[in-house]
Design an enzyme around this catalytic site. Structure first.
Site, PDB file in Angstrom:
ATOM      1  N   ASP B  59      50.113 -40.762 -22.846  1.00  0.00           N
ATOM      2  CA  ASP B  59      49.741 -41.427 -21.611  1.00  0.00           C
ATOM      3  C   ASP B  59      49.028 -42.757 -21.754  1.00  0.00           C
ATOM      4  OD1 ASP B  59      47.592 -40.034 -22.570  1.00  0.00           O
ATOM      5  OD2 ASP B  59      47.692 -38.554 -20.966  1.00  0.00           O
ATOM      6  N   ARG B 289      39.824 -41.207 -19.822  1.00  0.00           N
ATOM      7  CA  ARG B 289      40.962 -41.194 -18.910  1.00  0.00           C
ATOM      8  C   ARG B 289      40.538 -41.331 -17.458  1.00  0.00           C
ATOM      9  NH1 ARG B 289      45.049 -36.542 -19.772  1.00  0.00           N
ATOM     10  NH2 ARG B 289      45.491 -37.548 -17.790  1.00  0.00           N
ATOM     11  N   TYR B 297      40.918 -36.285 -29.410  1.00  0.00           N
ATOM     12  CA  TYR B 297      41.765 -35.864 -30.534  1.00  0.00           C
ATOM     13  C   TYR B 297      40.813 -35.434 -31.642  1.00  0.00           C
ATOM     14  CZ  TYR B 297      45.810 -38.124 -28.358  1.00  0.00           C
ATOM     15  OH  TYR B 297      46.827 -38.482 -27.507  1.00  0.00           O
ATOM     16  N   PRO B 375      50.743 -38.639 -31.606  1.00  0.00           N
ATOM     17  CA  PRO B 375      50.436 -39.252 -30.313  1.00  0.00           C
ATOM     18  C   PRO B 375      49.196 -40.149 -30.330  1.00  0.00           C
ATOM     19  CG  PRO B 375      49.707 -36.971 -30.314  1.00  0.00           C
ATOM     20  CD  PRO B 375      50.370 -37.214 -31.645  1.00  0.00           C
TER      21      PRO B 375
END
Lengths: 683, 683
Positions: B59, B289, B297, B375
């Site tokens: 994202d 976010r 992570y 990612p």
């Protein structure tokens, strides 16, 4: 056909809004954002044909209006879809009588706002309102609904729990709710008087579906009990007539034709806003619009003469062909024609203001219901929306029990002044615009270019909406020059005096100016105004200065200790169970540098803690350089010393109420105490 | 249950897209904007549960991706809803082993784009694509549709009219199309593996309604004949398997846990992007976010050991509690917990690239179907979308008969290079990130802060997407260092050579840089890139310099005479009846001053005339000061001399094809002639 039997059930609402034009929609949006139970009705039906007939009437958006839209989250939609007007070009006859460009000025005064004036048709603006209302509340515009009676029980007006207004609503059939159309042919591809074809956008579908649904109520009458009513039902306001109030002012002799066309022309400034004065054929105002359209306001010099005898000229003789011919004469030797005519009209209008703006601060009037004027200055829709923007949060806070009814008096005090300013501006502007240009300096009857340009430049500040300056009242702690407050109370009634000198460019009674600041937590730049959304909360903004200075730290502590205490006004005026920032939000802006601090260097009350969400990272900002968007220099821009700072109180509509020292908790407590309801003693 | 009898009717489409993730959606959007007949199918069902399970995967949006979104008109939606990442903070152990902030850098390199990197969940991005596709075309994503066979008739691949691909599609039932959910409890309020609750936004309703409709086809099989197929069906691509292509690369040992939480913490940089290296407990990357969420992570150092023996570690033993514990160890002495867990996962992934990107330039692969990687670098979704962004306009122009099939070879040449760059970057970055921090300068096995910070800074340019530099080909007239073109043709095949020196900051093969310019007609400032929407047209941009200089006027005339002539490439390559700017749009940017000129000072071909719309006011721009947004200084920014100017050809995807003198009509004609189809000789 007789309406069906009156329904037995009586609906109780806090606020009933009559009229779903821009003023009514603005009111409904406030109610939606503040969570107030409200209904909004409009006699026009749900078919686009019946609603969009009026769309041609007004469509300039001032920069202040865009700021307001942004506070509700949809300025970006208007900004993207609209045409932006950057420059005004003046065209006047040269010595041979031929028009030539004689000057240019910026359309919006540089630096007054982060937005500039744009043009967009009203149908899209209503769409944005509808989407904003529907996305956050159950409020839906009820179309094809006509009020038939209105009663106000004067004995109940001061009881906060009462519903003193009784109103009957008749639900029309779709046929009744659709005004008759007059289709007129012209030399264009399509010409329908008053119908914006471009309005039938894809996102209107849901609206049409709802029409069918509402229609099931057709031909019934229902009774509604309301705490408050807003009449936003236009120049021929039914609500105003029920109250027996009138509009006062005068009519004008001028007739203007309006064409919305895709012009085919060799006139080089057709995409600029232009004021064109011909030597002997009248004037044109050019307003470039979205989708290649251009609006032309054209002075009908010939028709004016035919109508001279009567007080109202004969507008029925005017058609697009006649208006175009008038335009062609004015703009010659340039050629002008069109193949696409989107809309046209002709108007002759006076400037009038309502005698009263409310009945017992229970039934209010807004928009065209209390002021009418010519459309050329692009003010109508803006001032109408701003009426409701001024009123909405006040009613909401009274209905929700956080403010006393006393604040409602400020609506008429604040907005009737604006209405008078507006018609004076429009009166002067219209007459100047319709005048014959002066032939030379000796021509005293003619309007000189300098005179006109000067008026335009001064008018621009008014027309931006930024100049609005509300008088002293219980919610604007401002010294008055006369010693008497505009709403009639005397100087000594004021709870607190404020210190304008601590923030020389932040004007009491005016909207808070904005520059960029950074969020302390994530370094993101925001225009300060973006942190002032219209959600009904008051804001206490603490410009705490440089934390490296002991004086600044000391003042901050002096404020924050009582502010964080259990008996703080933050706690007293916030209802039990309400979020910590639901009535008064505290925002902090320090003078940096950003990287020397984290939010944990600030007292807890400035970054409140929530058990589920943790610390609040959106309350502390810093005036510092950004990586990608420069340095806003907010302290400098606002005239605040970073060595001293100040505390500023902002109303829910972003207007400045109070300026004082950072550490003066007492005055701020006093300010809020003068009109807020103590929730600890409320049963 | 056996599918019902195969339908007799065979559907013919120009393009069939398999997979409705970001790559597939990007392709569908190009088809929508170019008016190509296309279908897009996805095996996942229409229920949010079945679609949105994968939303946690990727994202981050690079600034180049936002530029691309803007070219389709929806970057603003992403910009508003997303979290903006401004700064990266590095946290490393001090001499006592306690973590401390050791440095800060901007997250996006200042000045490379008008956008900066942001974060938003994939569900919203898919929503923006859907809205953009549906608002301009009849293309709808068909969910619960599984391809079951794929055949390519090699004998037909060079025939432009043929449909050489036959594919069978099975319409699933909703149950078949819904993947099983694993609900996991944790210490939070809600925890559902892979489900974004926040995704169930109001505007998904229409989607749900359509689900029911599509379901009527459930359990049937249909045959589709297609000219082109795109396999955008993920890492386990069915299309890739049918073609017998494989992914090559290596697996990694590292296991990472991912938590999307609303953190409750005293770690001061939780709203910054952080790289936290603990002394002995592993690393965390913090990605703040939207909606208060933070993605973490987290390196699972303990689990890694248990899985050491086998090539794939045992991920089934991992749960949110375990991941949180690992995070708490790394971030100590700061506290970290949560009450809201939005999503979590654990992954262990290798870096792999596909052996082929297409079969006969008829069936193509894009996105995860041809490259997989970790990612953390936030690249996956971006590179996948950009694969399809590179391919879409090429296929559209071939299908529409304006380009020869030869341009399709450039897809693999251009994108396989990017895929290899991506996995190299990811490989290096992942290993550095997982490494133990160096204790001191003598610690050669550890990763030094300087080494890490340096890699991050270099990586940032790659990660922005702005560094993409396509090699020489028939659509990039660039000198190659080797003398051999990347698609295998030799240097001498090139139609034209270009003059990089005329625009020193406009790099052949890279995307066109942007600064603000003004529209000559209305003085409105635009970022130049905003005038380059993705609609499938090529652009010839004439930087004509200062019109006051006779040399500049002369060059402009030299270009415009043949350009306006009946045999001009503008006419030859535009289909009969096509709009004058539908294949090649000519834009002009002069060096000012604006107020000395009007559009009528420019040759007619630069401001084309239309019988209904009049003159085109949106083709001529000027590099001059604006009233409200400064002076873009575009000539200076691009390294173009205003005394000389230059002509630049831009591909429909904004990449630079050619730079040459303004007056060199011949070279530009030659360039287009090498791959465009002459419409005058086409039957």
């Amino acid at each position: 056909m007789e309406p069906a039997t009156t329904k037995e059930s009586v609906d109780h609402v806090d606020v009933l809004i009559v009229g779903a034009g821009p003023a009514g929609m603005m009111m409904a949006l406030w109610m939606a954002r503040c969570g107030v139970k409200a209904r909004i009705v409009d006699k026009r039906g749900s078919k686009p044909l019946s609603r969009q007939i009026f769309n041609g009437q007004a469509d300039g958006l001032q920069c202040r209006t865009l700021e307001i839209f942004d506070s509700f989250g949809f300025a970006n939609r208007a900004w993207i879809e609209s045409n932006h007007m950057l420059e005004i070009c003046f065209w006047n006859p040269d010595e041979t009588g031929k028009i030539q460009r004689s000057g240019r000025i910026p359309d919006t005064i540089p630096g007054i706002s982060r937005f500039q004036q744009v043009v967009l048709h009203q149908g899209r603006i209503e769409r944005f309102f509808l989407d904003a209302i529907e996305s956050t509340s159950p409020i839906r515009v009820e179309r094809g609904v006509l009020p038939t009676s209105l009663e106000l029980d004067a004995s109940l007006v001061e009881d906060p729990e009462a519903y003193p207004i009784t109103i009957k609503l008749r639900h029309l059939t779709e046929e009744e709710a659709t005004p008759k159309q007059v289709a007129t042919s012209a030399n264009g591809v399509v010409a329908q008087d008053g119908l914006f074809r471009s309005n039938l956008a894809a996102d209107d579908t849901a609206e049409l579906l709802r029409g069918a649904e509402l229609n099931s109520k057709a031909n019934t009458v229902e009774t509604v009990k309301a705490k408050y009513v807003l009449g936003a039902d236009g120049a021929h306001s039914w609500v105003r007539k029920q109250l027996g109030f009138s509009l006062e002012g005068e009519s004008t002799d001028y007739i203007w034709g309006v064409l919305d066309i895709v012009p085919i022309t060799d006139f080089p400034d057709i995409r600029m806003r232009c004021a064109i004065h011909s030597a002997n054929s009248g004037s044109i105002m050019v307003i470039p619009r979205e989708n290649k359209l251009v609006r032309l306001y054209i002075q009908m010099t010939t028709t004016e003469k035919t109508g001279e005898a009567s007080s109202r000229a004969d507008r029925s003789k005017i058609n697009p062909e006649l208006i175009l011919q008038a335009a062609q004469k004015i703009i010659a030797p340039y050629k002008l024609t069109y193949r696409t005519l989107d809309w046209w009209t002709a108007y002759q209008i006076g400037q009038r203001v309502g005698t009263h703006f409310s009945a017992n601060e229970r039934i209010f009037l807004a928009g065209d219901a209390v002021h009418t004027h010519s459309p050329k200055a692009g003010q109508g829709m803006n001032v109408s929306m701003q009426d409701a923007y001024n009123l909405g949060w006040k009613i909401a806070s009274v209905v929700k029990g956080t403010s006393h009814r006393s604040i409602l008096k400020t609506y008429e005090a604040e907005r009737s002044q604006i209405a008078h300013d507006l018609i004076n501006f429009d009166h002067k502007f219209s007459r100047l615009f319709s005048g014959r240009p002066a032939k030379d300096v000796m021509d005293e009857e003619g309007v000189s270019l300098e005179e006109f340009k000067d008026a335009f430049q001064k008018g621009n500040m008014f027309a931006s909406g930024i100049a609005v300056d509300y008088g002293k009242s219980i919610i604007v702690a401002k010294p008055s020059s006369t010693g008497t407050l505009e709403n009639g109370t005397s100087e000594s009634d004021l709870a607190v005096q404020t210190a304008q000198s601590l923030a020389t460019n932040v004007k009491l009674g005016m909207r808070m100016p904005s520059a960029k600041v950074l969020n302390q937590s994530d370094a993101r730049p925001w225009h300060f105004q973006e942190r002032l959304p219209s959600n009904g909360t008051w804001r206490l903004v603490l410009f705490v200065g440089r934390l490296g200075l002991p004086e600044c730290r000391q003042e901050m502590t002096k404020m924050c200790e009582p502010l964080g205490a259990p008996q703080s006004f933050l706690r007293r005026f916030t209802p039990q169970g309400g979020r910590y920032d639901s009535v008064i939000e505290v925002l902090t802006v320090h003078a940096g540098p950003r990287t020397d601090y984290t939010v944990f260097d600030f007292p807890k009350v400035l970054r409140p803690y929530d058990e589920v969400d943790g610390w609040d990272y959106n309350k502390i900002f810093v005036d510092d350089d950004s990586y990608h968007e420069g340095h806003g220099q907010l302290y400098e821009y606002l005239g605040i010393s970073p060595d001293k700072g100040c505390a500023i109180i902002l109303r829910p509509d972003q207007y400045v109420s109070y300026i004082g020292p950072v550490g003066d908790y007492e005055s701020i407590d006093k300010f809020f105490s003068s009109f807020m309801v103590d929730q600890t003693t409320r049963n």
